[in-house]
Design an enzyme around this catalytic site. Structure first.
Site, PDB file in Angstrom:
ATOM      1  N   ASP A   1      14.446  32.904   1.500  1.00 20.26           N
ATOM      2  CA  ASP A   1      15.021  31.527   1.619  1.00 20.26           C
ATOM      3  C   ASP A   1      14.653  30.953   2.955  1.00 20.26           C
ATOM      4  O   ASP A   1      15.715  30.962   4.010  1.00 20.26           O
ATOM      5  CB  ASP A   1      16.479  31.832   1.210  1.00 20.26           C
TER       6      ASP A   1
ATOM      7  N   ASP B   1      20.655  39.845   2.578  1.00 17.60           N
ATOM      8  CA  ASP B   1      20.605  38.491   2.027  1.00 17.60           C
ATOM      9  C   ASP B   1      21.182  37.591   3.211  1.00 17.60           C
ATOM     10  O   ASP B   1      22.037  37.379   3.497  1.00 17.60           O
ATOM     11  CB  ASP B   1      21.342  38.210   0.805  1.00 17.60           C
TER      12      ASP B   1
ATOM     13  N   ASP C   1      15.475  38.694  -8.281  1.00 23.04           N
ATOM     14  CA  ASP C   1      16.060  38.104  -6.863  1.00 23.04           C
ATOM     15  C   ASP C   1      17.365  38.917  -6.612  1.00 23.04           C
ATOM     16  O   ASP C   1      17.928  39.823  -7.211  1.00 23.04           O
ATOM     17  CB  ASP C   1      16.342  36.463  -7.185  1.00 23.04           C
TER      18      ASP C   1
ATOM     19  N   HIS D   1       8.960  25.928  -4.183  1.00 21.06           N
ATOM     20  CA  HIS D   1      10.159  26.291  -4.665  1.00 21.06           C
ATOM     21  C   HIS D   1      11.113  25.705  -3.610  1.00 21.06           C
ATOM     22  O   HIS D   1      11.041  25.280  -2.399  1.00 21.06           O
ATOM     23  CB  HIS D   1      10.443  27.896  -4.492  1.00 21.06           C
TER      24      HIS D   1
ATOM     25  N   ASP E   1      15.068  29.215 -12.390  1.00 22.91           N
ATOM     26  CA  ASP E   1      15.884  29.888 -11.464  1.00 22.91           C
ATOM     27  C   ASP E   1      17.351  30.223 -12.392  1.00 22.91           C
ATOM     28  O   ASP E   1      17.453  29.857 -13.571  1.00 22.91           O
ATOM     29  CB  ASP E   1      16.110  29.094 -10.422  1.00 22.91           C
TER      30      ASP E   1
END
Ligand SMILES: *[C@@H]1O[C@H](CO)[C@@H](O)[C@H](O)[C@H]1NC(C)=O
Ligand SMILES: *[C@@H]1O[C@H](CO)[C@@H](O)[C@H](O)[C@H]1NC(C)=O
Length: 918
Positions: free
Chosen positions: A593, A259, A517, A651, A404
């Site tokens: 992201d 991440d 996610d 998004h 989300d």
């Protein structure tokens, strides 16, 4: 995702100010090769000094395989070498320890089943080598030093260990230490390799984290050379160019699911997914390898896109230099050497060969290919209703609303915030009434909260991943203190699957789908923001061994759950961030992201192409960029680009400004609306391409060289691609430009601008003027594209709408295409309830014919035919079908664009029909 915000709560005001100004990725959070002891050791192996040898006198020959004992002459370690012939010009090579002290992990779940074997024949055997044949391929295995050469026909395609970089660290007992803490080598063992002298061999620190490495050094590494290859591609996920770069003076490409907060562009740092599949392509041949290993992996690439090689390619093409070659070096921390060789010879052969191993993406539901509206977060059900209504008010089609993490009751997945989302079922049904769906997020970290049923179940049943000491692993994630289900255990996966059943997921309906996610897994306070490598899983495996398949296992559970939920009737839709080889069977993937910057828009193309050639066709990027606020120009251009990428979702981060299209000025709103509407008009093409992808495994979004394999100018393009073999897409990804330079492939091909119908001759670069409303997309002459041009609120509402066919003629005045349709949602298509049509235009006659015996009783009819590149002279047309007989049709010819419109043929698409021009 976004752990910064969470981290802020833990820090003082001074720290916040400091962090606030950190603009991009904090590289110090992530290891370099030098900081990763096995990478350092493997990369340190000197070429040409391989100490691995085969003892050919131990050779065993089976109908489909050979097996030989291998020895590392430096330390006497023994290994088992196996070579298997597989169906479809594919081979598998396995090397494992002959008798390991402990079992070594062999990856499960990536392959779709046991690979189908092929017959193998020994054609020559001496004391130095053995040659075998299978299909059209010869493989020669050399004994001293160990080397494997794989040939396609007469051409050497791949050489294994040709540079002698093999390293296989056998598991050994931990050396005892004397009182001074120095290691005592066991006296008899000839440990003259450098493995044990590495200070990171038996334990390793990174920042404040300690890795206890109870098994010591266990790395495996091997080099693969691709003869005649100009470039290598694949091994996603990296935010880098499509053609892999030389790593000569930089770190290797890294594959370790992480991440990464605010990732940077144009480097080989790890991202959320890892697909250890590399495709090498040259102008005569394409081949690929699949390195089946789920541990942290680094890949060195030599001799590809750096300047020297580009000039050598140019020389090669003009016949004056040695053939190009790409050298690669794969290095993994644990597991075994298990490699598949896909020998081509053409690009589409390699994609078929690879997807026979790991599967293709099952045909998505029709809605999944339409537009998705997401934000972190839509605050409450009123917010959802308002956005949904505004979509209609502004005539913007939309198929899916997304929620989300904030929709849950305190980050406890499978629950709803009782105040903000008090009526989830009614909210979903309101969407469904317009043909829309809802997607909710379900992450794999579980809040440690005795008021949470999932946590209690997991505690009571011992479902969590353990630390090295056998205690429940705890880490920090969105909910605060969290634990992680041990998804390696089938029982725990089926427990997780069952949570998706309607009776368990309260408030959900069959129109709710899932977003997985944070499934790398993300652990905010863990080493490199993930789980400790010495954590323990089911079967006693270390997290180190299975790290890169954790996200895959997460989507396996979700897929099973969604499948069971509808008794196997409806096709699941899942979006995942973490992925591995085989993830394509379960989920679509997005690039995580990203940021509202032009560079991030540009990188969406190489990132999705890299995923596509590695088997993951259903790819997209957050439209507009997740972090920061896009200006009108970037936002419009992003929608225009994404309208021609497989997964199409907008998004944004919770700290960004709201960015629903109507919040922008009127011209921007209109541009966005037009881009989304354009996407909807092409949905019949997308659906047909995905159906065909499920059959043949060829990427939907594909590099030009797939269709033009010998056209060297297409090999390193990062700014354009093809959809199937029909559309050439070159989106505008730069600010303030009035034209873009588009490379049109195929000297024999003609390309038609989809807006102006203007013709462009293939075989060179042409400047195309771009106003703000222009999306540079071109249809290849010789193809027929099905469209639906009536725009409605959602794709479901267009189900029975009529079709338009765009027939783009080649130089010979011919064109062909296909059209696929079914109910758009169920698995009935696997029982031949679909319609697959072959469309052909030849000798002024357009016809539709069934390709197979499947039938679907569609109510759609043919509304319009547009024929591009037709010489003048046609005055009328006549349609003929069984139920309507012969009907004379109106036509309009446009001399300037050389296009003919045939109006309202009105034939039923369920029947075969013919239209003759006269
Ligand atoms: C569903 O739609 C109705 C009619 O627009 C509206 O009154 C109601 O509040 C909606 N329910 C939810 C939960 O959004
Ligand atoms: C046109 O026809 C010729 C002769 O049949 C064939 O060789 C050629 O490939 C065709 N061209 C195209 C673009 O299909």
């Amino acid at each position: 995702m976004r752990w910064l915000r969470f981290a802020l709560c833990l820090l003082s005001a001074v720290d916040i100010v400091l962090i606030y100004y950190v603009e991009a990725v904090d590289r110090s959070n992530f290891k370099t090769c030098q900081q990763s002891s096995f990478c350092r050791r493997c990369r340190g192996v000197q070429p040409g000094k391989s100490s691995y040898e085969l003892h050919l006198n131990t050779l065993k020959i089976e109908p489909s395989s050979i097996e030989v004992e291998m020895i590392n002459t430096q330390n006497g370690a023994r290994f088992r070498f196996q070579l298997f012939a597989l169906q479809d010009e594919t081979f598998r090579m396995k090397i494992n320890e002959w008798a390991p002290l402990k079992p070594r992990y062999e990856v499960q779940y990536a392959l779709q089943g046991e690979p189908v074997l092929n017959k193998l024949t020994v054609i020559e055997k001496t004391a130095e080598f053995i040659s075998v044949m299978a299909g059209a391929n010869k493989v020669t295995v050399h004994a001293i030093p160990f080397r494997v050469d794989l040939f396609s026909g007469d051409q050497l395609v791949i050489s294994v260990n040709a540079r002698g970089l093999m390293k296989f660290e056998h598991i050994r007992p931990k050396p005892e230490q004397n009182e001074a803490g120095e290691k005592i080598e066991d006296e008899g063992g000839p440990h003259i390799d450098d493995t044990l002298s590495d200070p990171g061999a038996w334990e390793e620190n990174f920042k404040s984290h300690h890795d206890s490495k109870p098994n010591g050094p266990t790395a495996v590494a091997l080099d693969f050379s691709f003869n005649g290859a100009h470039y290598a591609y694949g091994i996603p996920e990296h935010a880098d160019s499509f053609a892999l770069k030389s790593t000569k003076n930089i770190d290797p490409y890294r594959l370790y699911n992480l991440d990464v907060f605010e990732y940077e562009l144009n480097n080989g740092m790890s991202l959320y997914g890892s697909v250890p599949v590399l495709i090498a392509h040259g102008n005569t041949h394409t081949a690929g390898i699949f390195w089946l290993n789920a541990a942290e992996t680094w890949v060195d690439i030599l001799g590809t896109a750096d300047q020297n090689v580009v000039s050598s390619i140019v020389n090669f093409v003009s016949g004056s230099a040695t053939p190009p070659q790409v050298d690669t070096h794969f290095m993994s921390e644990s597991g075994i050497i298990d490699t598949f060789f896909m020998l081509g010879p053409k690009p589409k052969d390699v994609f078929r060969q690879y997807t026979r191993l790991t599967g293709t993406t099952p045909l998505p539901q029709y809605f999944a290919l339409a537009h998705h509206q997401c934000r972190w977060n839509y605050n409450d059900q009123d917010d959802v209703r308002n956005v949904d209504n505004k979509m209609d008010e502004y005539d913007i089609p939309n198929d899916v609303m997304w929620l989300d993490i904030e929709h849950t009751d305190s980050k406890r997945y499978f629950t709803w915030d009782p105040v903000k989302f008090s009526q989830p079922t009614e909210m979903i049904n309101n969407l469904t009434a317009k043909g829309r769906k809802l997607v909710t997020i379900v992450d794999p970290h579980i809040k440690r909260d005795s008021n949470y049923f999932l946590h209690n179940d997991a505690e009571n049943n011992d479902y969590y991943v353990k630390t090295k000491d056998g205690k429940v692993f705890e880490g920090w994630c969105w909910p605060g203190s969290s634990s992680y289900l041990d998804l390696l255990n089938p029982e725990i996966r089926s427990y997780l699957s069952s949570q998706y059943l309607l009776q368990n997921y309260h408030g959900s309906t069959l129109d709710l789908y899932i977003w997985n996610d944070m499934n790398e897994p993300s652990v905010f306070n863990g080493p490199e923001i993930t789980m400790h490598k010495d954590s323990l899983h089911y079967g006693g495996w270390e997290h180190r061994d299975i790290h890169n398949i954790y996200g895959l296992l997460n989507t396996v559970s979700t897929y099973e759950g969604l499948l069971q939920r509808s008794d196997g009737k409806l096709r699941p839709f899942i979006l995942t961030r973490s992925h591995y080889a085989g993830s394509q069977r379960y989920a679509s993937v997005w690039t995580g992201d990203n940021t509202a910057e032009w560079g991030h828009l540009q990188i969406t193309i190489p990132m999705c192409l890299s995923l596509s050639v590695a088997g993951i066709s259903f790819c997209g990027a957050d439209v507009g960029g997740f972090f920061k606020n896009p200006d009108s120009e970037l936002f419009s251009r992003w929608y225009q680009a994404a309208a021609f990428q497989p997964f199409f979702r907008t998004h944004s981060h919770i700290d960004t400004k709201r960015r629903e299209p109507w919040l922008f000025d009127e011209p921007t709103l209109l541009l966005i609306r037009e881009a989304i509407r354009t996407r909807y008009s092409f949905l019949p093409l997308w659906y047909t391409l995905f159906f065909e992808h499920e059959q043949d495994g060829a990427p939907v979004m594909r590099p030009l060289w797939v269709e033009y394999p010998s056209e060297v100018a297409t090999f390193a393009l990062d700014d354009e691609y093809l959809l199937g073999d029909r559309l050439l897409v070159h989106p505008v990804t730069q600010p303030g430009v009035s034209d873009v330079s588009v490379y049109f492939p195929g000297t024999q091909d003609i390309w038609y601008d989809i807006n102006t119908y203007r013709k462009v001759q293939g075989g060179g670069t042409v400047k195309i003027a771009v106003t703000m409303s222009k999306i540079p997309v071109f249809q290849r002459g010789g193809t027929i594209i099905p469209k639906k041009e009536r725009i409605r609120r959602s794709s479901a509402l267009t189900h029975n709408d009529p079709y338009t066919l765009i027939v783009a003629l080649d130089r010979n005045g011919s064109a062909s295409g296909t059209l696929y349709m079914d109910d758009g949602q169920s698995f009935d298509y696997r029982e031949k309830k679909y319609l697959y049509l072959s469309l052909e235009f030849k000798g002024n006659k357009l016809s539709s014919r069934y390709i197979d015996t499947a039938r679907y009783p569609t109510r759609s009819w043919l509304e319009r035919v547009v024929i591009l590149g037709l010489p003048p002279g046609i005055t009328r047309a006549q349609a003929e079908s069984k139920s309507a007989g012969r009907v004379t049709l109106e036509t309009t010819y446009n001399t300037e664009t050389q296009s003919l419109i045939v109006r309202k043929p009105a034939v039923s698409m369920a029947e075969e029909w013919t239209i003759v021009l006269q």
